[in-house]
Design an enzyme around this catalytic site. Structure first.
Site, PDB file in Angstrom:
ATOM      1  CB  CYS A 121      -1.030  -0.117   1.273  1.00 41.64           C
ATOM      2  SG  CYS A 121      -2.035  -1.351   1.282  1.00 41.64           S
ATOM      3  CG  HIS A 264      -2.833   3.443   2.664  1.00 36.45           C
ATOM      4  ND1 HIS A 264      -3.583   3.071   1.672  1.00 36.45           N
ATOM      5  CD2 HIS A 264      -2.528   2.350   3.441  1.00 36.45           C
ATOM      6  CE1 HIS A 264      -4.095   1.921   1.671  1.00 36.45           C
ATOM      7  NE2 HIS A 264      -3.549   1.431   2.723  1.00 36.45           N
ATOM      8  CG  ASN A 294      -6.506  -0.749   1.992  1.00 38.63           C
ATOM      9  OD1 ASN A 294      -5.708  -0.309   1.124  1.00 38.63           O
ATOM     10  ND2 ASN A 294      -5.719  -1.228   3.402  1.00 38.63           N
TER      11      ASN A 294
HETATM   12  O1  UT7 Z   1      -3.387  -1.485   3.937  1.00 34.61           O
HETATM   13  C1  UT7 Z   1      -2.389  -2.277   4.342  1.00 34.61           C
HETATM   14  C2  UT7 Z   1      -2.507  -1.985   5.912  1.00 34.61           C
HETATM   15  N1  UT7 Z   1      -3.503  -2.477   6.419  1.00 34.61           N
HETATM   16  C3  UT7 Z   1      -4.006  -2.261   7.650  1.00 34.61           C
HETATM   17  O2  UT7 Z   1      -3.588  -1.067   7.996  1.00 34.61           O
HETATM   18  C4  UT7 Z   1      -4.883  -3.162   8.387  1.00 34.61           C
HETATM   19  C5  UT7 Z   1      -4.625  -2.920   9.848  1.00 34.61           C
HETATM   20  N2  UT7 Z   1      -5.691  -3.418  10.868  1.00 34.61           N
HETATM   21  C6  UT7 Z   1      -7.076  -3.171  10.744  1.00 34.61           C
HETATM   22  O3  UT7 Z   1      -7.393  -2.344  10.317  1.00 34.61           O
HETATM   23  C7  UT7 Z   1      -7.668  -3.939  11.972  1.00 34.61           C
HETATM   24  O4  UT7 Z   1      -6.802  -4.614  12.672  1.00 34.61           O
HETATM   25  C8  UT7 Z   1      -8.778  -4.741  11.482  1.00 34.61           C
HETATM   26  C9  UT7 Z   1      -9.805  -3.761  11.009  1.00 34.61           C
HETATM   27  C10 UT7 Z   1      -8.453  -5.743  10.350  1.00 34.61           C
HETATM   28  C11 UT7 Z   1      -9.446  -5.580  12.705  1.00 34.61           C
HETATM   29  O5  UT7 Z   1      -9.841  -4.718  13.671  1.00 34.61           O
HETATM   30  P1  UT7 Z   1      -9.324  -4.815  15.238  1.00 34.61           P
HETATM   31  O6  UT7 Z   1      -9.908  -3.921  15.876  1.00 34.61           O
HETATM   32  O7  UT7 Z   1      -7.781  -4.820  15.189  1.00 34.61           O
HETATM   33  O8  UT7 Z   1      -9.867  -6.306  15.488  1.00 34.61           O
HETATM   34  P2  UT7 Z   1      -8.999  -7.399  16.307  1.00 34.61           P
HETATM   35  O9  UT7 Z   1      -8.376  -8.262  15.174  1.00 34.61           O
HETATM   36  O10 UT7 Z   1      -8.565  -7.138  17.219  1.00 34.61           O
HETATM   37  O11 UT7 Z   1     -10.164  -8.309  16.815  1.00 34.61           O
HETATM   38  C12 UT7 Z   1     -11.202  -7.795  17.699  1.00 34.61           C
HETATM   39  C13 UT7 Z   1     -12.261  -9.038  17.549  1.00 34.61           C
HETATM   40  C14 UT7 Z   1     -11.921 -10.374  17.648  1.00 34.61           C
HETATM   41  O12 UT7 Z   1     -12.748 -11.191  18.433  1.00 34.61           O
HETATM   42  P3  UT7 Z   1     -12.419 -11.650  19.774  1.00 34.61           P
HETATM   43  O13 UT7 Z   1     -11.104 -12.464  19.421  1.00 34.61           O
HETATM   44  O14 UT7 Z   1     -11.869 -10.497  20.428  1.00 34.61           O
HETATM   45  O15 UT7 Z   1     -13.570 -12.527  20.196  1.00 34.61           O
HETATM   46  C15 UT7 Z   1     -12.067 -10.534  16.134  1.00 34.61           C
HETATM   47  O16 UT7 Z   1     -12.503 -12.210  15.869  1.00 34.61           O
HETATM   48  O17 UT7 Z   1     -13.281  -8.778  16.538  1.00 34.61           O
HETATM   49  C16 UT7 Z   1     -13.460 -10.000  15.774  1.00 34.61           C
HETATM   50  N3  UT7 Z   1     -13.589  -9.687  14.299  1.00 34.61           N
HETATM   51  C17 UT7 Z   1     -14.648  -9.292  13.878  1.00 34.61           C
HETATM   52  N4  UT7 Z   1     -16.095  -9.162  14.224  1.00 34.61           N
HETATM   53  C18 UT7 Z   1     -17.025  -8.994  13.270  1.00 34.61           C
HETATM   54  C19 UT7 Z   1     -12.613  -9.580  13.300  1.00 34.61           C
HETATM   55  N5  UT7 Z   1     -13.148  -9.099  12.008  1.00 34.61           N
HETATM   56  C20 UT7 Z   1     -14.515  -9.003  12.513  1.00 34.61           C
HETATM   57  C21 UT7 Z   1     -15.552  -8.600  11.596  1.00 34.61           C
HETATM   58  N6  UT7 Z   1     -16.729  -8.747  12.062  1.00 34.61           N
HETATM   59  N7  UT7 Z   1     -15.382  -8.351  10.234  1.00 34.61           N
END
Ligand code: UT7
Length: 340
Positions: A121, A264, A294
């Protein structure tokens, strides 16, 4: 193109922007029908409400052709006058030939050297550095940079941590040579670029290259984007602030001198985290994640093109661009928007 280096004193000037997105709109409500997620979760955790996906018969180059033509129209330049076409992309049509060569052919840039650049990205910022260097070394005078992404083709629609994030688009900029002492030309003030391959596994499409050829794919997900979201999030929030700070310090400027900050577009929370740390007025920070998600190498020029169209980006504005992504890579630059 052919170049003879004869003590060029040219400076690169960013004169035109342009973008193109595919027609199909994919809403959060549609994604709710694929995986266990909700519109509310996606909106509050990412800021994304909808994104665009290519049609079955479309690829990155199809988007890139339209964006390239729009940029050249904006500049009033014929494709035949382009010396170099760079396509930063993480979702090229093929491993080879380059998407850039295909786009150059279709727009009629028959004199141009053309190549893809893969910095995840961060591709657009890396490509601007390349374009700038080619112009300032006298190798090319007109360099077109078109980020072209069809990331939906590399997405696992059953993986809720990635299928909510990415969208398809192409967007870019035209850089031209201007004599260094021409009045009012400030061009690019500098670049801060980096890469840390030790985090490469945190954002990866494992298969389809020489490490794991497509013929050796065990699980279908191996040919798709796999991401350690939390790690990438941590990395992104850190480098966005650090890279901008280092860039400003290197040119001895304060954030108040920046007219627009364009990050970005990966996740609104990453941008929201950086804004108070950098001390910039939120009014001067662009964000269109709600409509496009994104779009990797296309995201910065996509939001810039929108800002040009709605008047938030004005001629003479000093822009701080910052990106981060697969590699892991990061980069920022300070550049003035100087349409012809
Ligand atoms: O462009 C390249 C760079 N990419 C990025 O910058 C992406 C960076 N990362 C992110 O934007 C975030 O990490 C995500 C949006 C991918 C995820 O958000 P998060 O707040 O970091 O969530 P997490 O991975 O810490 O997960 C929190 C909870 C988990 O459940 P538990 O383990 O706490 O029970 C996940 O399983 O949210 C759950 N989860 C979801 N729930 C509903 C993960 N994805 C989803 C979803 N819907 N789509």
């Amino acid at each position: 193109m052919i170049a003879v280096r004869n003590g060029s004193r040219a400076r690169a000037r960013l004169v035109a922007l342009g973008a193109h997105v595919p027609e199909r709109v994919v809403t959060n409500a549609e994604i709710e029908t694929w995986v266990d997620t909700t519109d509310e979760w996606i909106t509050t955790r990412t800021g994304i409400r909808e994104r665009r996906f290519v049609a079955e018969d479309e690829a990155a180059s199809d988007l890139g052709v339209v964006a390239a033509e729009r940029i050249l129209d904006e500049a009033g330049m014929a494709a035949a006058d382009v010396d170099v076409l760079i396509v930063p992309t993480a979702s090229p049509d093929h491993i080879f030939p380059s998407t850039a060569a295909l786009v150059a052919d279709r727009i009629g840039a028959h004199k141009a050297a053309a190549f893809d650049l893969n910095a995840g990205c961060t591709g657009f910022v890396y490509a601007l550095a390349q374009a700038c260097a080619l112009i300032e070394s006298g190798i090319g005078r007109n360099v077109l940079v078109v980020g072209a992404e069809a990331l939906s083709r590399l997405m696992d629609p059953t993986d809720r941590s990635t299928c909510i994030l990415f969208g398809d688009a192409a967007a870019g900029a035209l850089l031209v040579a201007e004599e260094a002492d021409a009045q009012g030309v400030t061009g690019f003030l500098g670049f801060e670029l980096g890469a840390d391959g030790s985090g490469g596994h945190d954002l990866v499409v494992p298969a389809g290259g020489s490490r794991q050829p497509l013929g050796a794919v065990d699980a279908p997900g191996d040919a798709c984007i796999q991401m350690n979201g939390r790690e990438v999030f941590r990395f992104a929030t850190r480098v966005m602030v650090d890279s901008c700070t280092r860039m400003l310090e290197a040119v001895e400027m304060g954030i108040d001198e920046v007219d627009l900050l364009i990050a970005h577009q990966a996740n609104s929370r990453i941008i929201d985290h950086a804004v108070p740390k950098l001390g910039i007025d939120p009014e001067r920070v662009l964000n269109n994640l709600d409509r496009y998600g994104n779009t990797s190498s296309a995201s910065i020029p996509l939001v810039l093109t929108e800002a040009r169209d709605d008047g938030r980006l004005e001629p003479g504005h000093l822009m701080l661009l910052v990106a981060f992504g697969a590699g892991l890579t990061w980069g920022s630059t300070l550049v003035r928007y100087e349409p012809a």
